[in-house]
Write a protein that holds these residues in place. Structure first.
Motif, PDB file in Angstrom:
ATOM      1  N   ARG A  60     -19.181  -1.405  -9.885  1.00 56.15           N
ATOM      2  CA  ARG A  60     -18.403  -2.642 -10.075  1.00 56.15           C
ATOM      3  C   ARG A  60     -17.712  -2.671 -11.428  1.00 56.15           C
ATOM      4  O   ARG A  60     -16.567  -3.098 -11.540  1.00 56.15           O
ATOM      5  CB  ARG A  60     -19.289  -3.874  -9.927  1.00 56.15           C
ATOM      6  CG  ARG A  60     -19.620  -4.204  -8.488  1.00 56.15           C
ATOM      7  CD  ARG A  60     -20.460  -5.461  -8.427  1.00 56.15           C
ATOM      8  NE  ARG A  60     -19.651  -6.623  -8.755  1.00 56.15           N
ATOM      9  CZ  ARG A  60     -19.037  -7.384  -7.863  1.00 56.15           C
ATOM     10  NH1 ARG A  60     -19.157  -7.119  -6.590  1.00 56.15           N
ATOM     11  NH2 ARG A  60     -18.330  -8.426  -8.245  1.00 56.15           N
ATOM     12  N   TRP A  63     -14.265  -0.862 -11.827  1.00 57.46           N
ATOM     13  CA  TRP A  63     -13.012  -1.391 -11.286  1.00 57.46           C
ATOM     14  C   TRP A  63     -12.805  -2.872 -11.550  1.00 57.46           C
ATOM     15  O   TRP A  63     -11.688  -3.364 -11.463  1.00 57.46           O
ATOM     16  CB  TRP A  63     -12.916  -1.137  -9.781  1.00 57.46           C
ATOM     17  CG  TRP A  63     -13.906  -1.905  -8.949  1.00 57.46           C
ATOM     18  CD1 TRP A  63     -15.155  -1.500  -8.604  1.00 57.46           C
ATOM     19  CD2 TRP A  63     -13.734  -3.199  -8.370  1.00 57.46           C
ATOM     20  NE1 TRP A  63     -15.776  -2.456  -7.842  1.00 57.46           N
ATOM     21  CE2 TRP A  63     -14.929  -3.518  -7.670  1.00 57.46           C
ATOM     22  CE3 TRP A  63     -12.704  -4.133  -8.363  1.00 57.46           C
ATOM     23  CZ2 TRP A  63     -15.106  -4.709  -6.979  1.00 57.46           C
ATOM     24  CZ3 TRP A  63     -12.895  -5.326  -7.667  1.00 57.46           C
ATOM     25  CH2 TRP A  63     -14.075  -5.600  -6.982  1.00 57.46           C
ATOM     26  N   LYS A  75      -7.792  -7.196  -8.482  1.00 58.22           N
ATOM     27  CA  LYS A  75      -6.962  -6.136  -7.895  1.00 58.22           C
ATOM     28  C   LYS A  75      -5.743  -5.851  -8.765  1.00 58.22           C
ATOM     29  O   LYS A  75      -5.342  -4.716  -8.925  1.00 58.22           O
ATOM     30  CB  LYS A  75      -6.521  -6.523  -6.486  1.00 58.22           C
ATOM     31  CG  LYS A  75      -7.630  -6.507  -5.481  1.00 58.22           C
ATOM     32  CD  LYS A  75      -7.099  -6.916  -4.117  1.00 58.22           C
ATOM     33  CE  LYS A  75      -8.229  -7.084  -3.137  1.00 58.22           C
ATOM     34  NZ  LYS A  75      -7.763  -7.589  -1.848  1.00 58.22           N
ATOM     35  N   LEU A  83      -9.492   2.038  -8.678  1.00 58.11           N
ATOM     36  CA  LEU A  83      -9.888   1.524  -7.372  1.00 58.11           C
ATOM     37  C   LEU A  83     -10.226   2.664  -6.409  1.00 58.11           C
ATOM     38  O   LEU A  83     -11.194   2.585  -5.653  1.00 58.11           O
ATOM     39  CB  LEU A  83      -8.791   0.635  -6.785  1.00 58.11           C
ATOM     40  CG  LEU A  83      -8.538  -0.675  -7.529  1.00 58.11           C
ATOM     41  CD1 LEU A  83      -7.287  -1.359  -6.997  1.00 58.11           C
ATOM     42  CD2 LEU A  83      -9.749  -1.592  -7.456  1.00 58.11           C
ATOM     43  N   ARG A  84      -9.453   3.722  -6.453  1.00 57.53           N
ATOM     44  CA  ARG A  84      -9.708   4.881  -5.587  1.00 57.53           C
ATOM     45  C   ARG A  84     -11.066   5.496  -5.897  1.00 57.53           C
ATOM     46  O   ARG A  84     -11.862   5.790  -5.003  1.00 57.53           O
ATOM     47  CB  ARG A  84      -8.604   5.934  -5.748  1.00 57.53           C
ATOM     48  CG  ARG A  84      -8.759   7.119  -4.782  1.00 57.53           C
ATOM     49  CD  ARG A  84      -7.775   8.232  -5.100  1.00 57.53           C
ATOM     50  NE  ARG A  84      -8.112   8.929  -6.329  1.00 57.53           N
ATOM     51  CZ  ARG A  84      -9.089   9.836  -6.452  1.00 57.53           C
ATOM     52  NH1 ARG A  84      -9.851  10.138  -5.426  1.00 57.53           N
ATOM     53  NH2 ARG A  84      -9.318  10.430  -7.605  1.00 57.53           N
ATOM     54  N   LEU A  87     -13.871   3.158  -4.748  1.00 59.34           N
ATOM     55  CA  LEU A  87     -14.034   3.219  -3.297  1.00 59.34           C
ATOM     56  C   LEU A  87     -14.759   4.494  -2.889  1.00 59.34           C
ATOM     57  O   LEU A  87     -15.649   4.472  -2.039  1.00 59.34           O
ATOM     58  CB  LEU A  87     -12.672   3.133  -2.609  1.00 59.34           C
ATOM     59  CG  LEU A  87     -12.708   3.135  -1.087  1.00 59.34           C
ATOM     60  CD1 LEU A  87     -13.516   1.961  -0.556  1.00 59.34           C
ATOM     61  CD2 LEU A  87     -11.288   3.118  -0.532  1.00 59.34           C
ATOM     62  N   ARG A  88     -14.425   5.599  -3.517  1.00 60.09           N
ATOM     63  CA  ARG A  88     -15.112   6.867  -3.241  1.00 60.09           C
ATOM     64  C   ARG A  88     -16.601   6.748  -3.563  1.00 60.09           C
ATOM     65  O   ARG A  88     -17.454   7.161  -2.772  1.00 60.09           O
ATOM     66  CB  ARG A  88     -14.489   7.994  -4.078  1.00 60.09           C
ATOM     67  CG  ARG A  88     -15.149   9.347  -3.827  1.00 60.09           C
ATOM     68  CD  ARG A  88     -14.878  10.333  -4.930  1.00 60.09           C
ATOM     69  NE  ARG A  88     -15.494   9.829  -6.162  1.00 60.09           N
ATOM     70  CZ  ARG A  88     -15.250  10.318  -7.362  1.00 60.09           C
ATOM     71  NH1 ARG A  88     -14.394  11.294  -7.522  1.00 60.09           N
ATOM     72  NH2 ARG A  88     -15.857   9.821  -8.416  1.00 60.09           N
ATOM     73  N   TYR A  90     -18.442   3.985  -3.716  1.00 57.17           N
ATOM     74  CA  TYR A  90     -19.063   3.097  -2.730  1.00 57.17           C
ATOM     75  C   TYR A  90     -19.333   3.862  -1.432  1.00 57.17           C
ATOM     76  O   TYR A  90     -20.406   3.756  -0.840  1.00 57.17           O
ATOM     77  CB  TYR A  90     -18.174   1.888  -2.416  1.00 57.17           C
ATOM     78  CG  TYR A  90     -18.219   0.777  -3.439  1.00 57.17           C
ATOM     79  CD1 TYR A  90     -19.415   0.122  -3.735  1.00 57.17           C
ATOM     80  CD2 TYR A  90     -17.071   0.345  -4.075  1.00 57.17           C
ATOM     81  CE1 TYR A  90     -19.449  -0.913  -4.655  1.00 57.17           C
ATOM     82  CE2 TYR A  90     -17.097  -0.695  -4.985  1.00 57.17           C
ATOM     83  CZ  TYR A  90     -18.290  -1.317  -5.273  1.00 57.17           C
ATOM     84  OH  TYR A  90     -18.336  -2.353  -6.180  1.00 57.17           O
ATOM     85  N   ARG A  91     -18.331   4.594  -0.982  1.00 60.09           N
ATOM     86  CA  ARG A  91     -18.471   5.341   0.273  1.00 60.09           C
ATOM     87  C   ARG A  91     -19.593   6.370   0.180  1.00 60.09           C
ATOM     88  O   ARG A  91     -20.459   6.443   1.060  1.00 60.09           O
ATOM     89  CB  ARG A  91     -17.154   6.037   0.630  1.00 60.09           C
ATOM     90  CG  ARG A  91     -17.223   6.754   1.984  1.00 60.09           C
ATOM     91  CD  ARG A  91     -16.064   7.698   2.217  1.00 60.09           C
ATOM     92  NE  ARG A  91     -16.251   8.851   1.349  1.00 60.09           N
ATOM     93  CZ  ARG A  91     -15.282   9.438   0.643  1.00 60.09           C
ATOM     94  NH1 ARG A  91     -14.062   9.006   0.682  1.00 60.09           N
ATOM     95  NH2 ARG A  91     -15.552  10.471  -0.116  1.00 60.09           N
TER      96      ARG A  91
END
Length: 100
Positions: A60, A63, A75, A83-84, A87-88, A90-91
């Motif tokens: 967190r 970002w 955002k 952000l990319r 997201l990576r 998190y995934r």
């Protein structure tokens, strides 16, 4: 993901040793062995929960700016590369959990 270990190696090794000791003590004290194994699982769950909460906080902060102005949303205040990467992370973290 920069830090992929959810448990520091020393902590992981301690939990494994405690579990091995519980299993090894079954013949001499089955009840005590099962209680010891229960405590090892409980400690493992607590460590895992804390590690995952810390991992989420880390992602967190990568970002989400600490303070955004009223007119800027998180955002808008974060660049696309941040952000990319978030997201990576998190995934990857979620996929690892789903493999358990």
């Amino acid at each position: 993901m920069a830090d992929t270990a959810l448990f520091p190696p020393g902590e992981r090794d301690k939990l494994i040793l405690r579990l091995q000791n519980a299993v090894g003590g079954f013949v001499d004290g089955p009840g005590d062995a099962v209680e010891d194994a229960d405590r090892v699982l409980e400690d493992t769950i607590q460590h895992l929960t804390a590690a995952l909460a810390e991992r989420r906080r880390t992602i967190r902060t990568s970002w989400q700016p600490p303070e955004t102005t009223p007119e800027a949303t998180p955002k808008e205040a974060t660049n696309t590369e941040q952000l990319r990467l978030a997201l990576r992370d998190y995934r990857e973290t979620t996929e690892r959990l789903l493999q358990i």
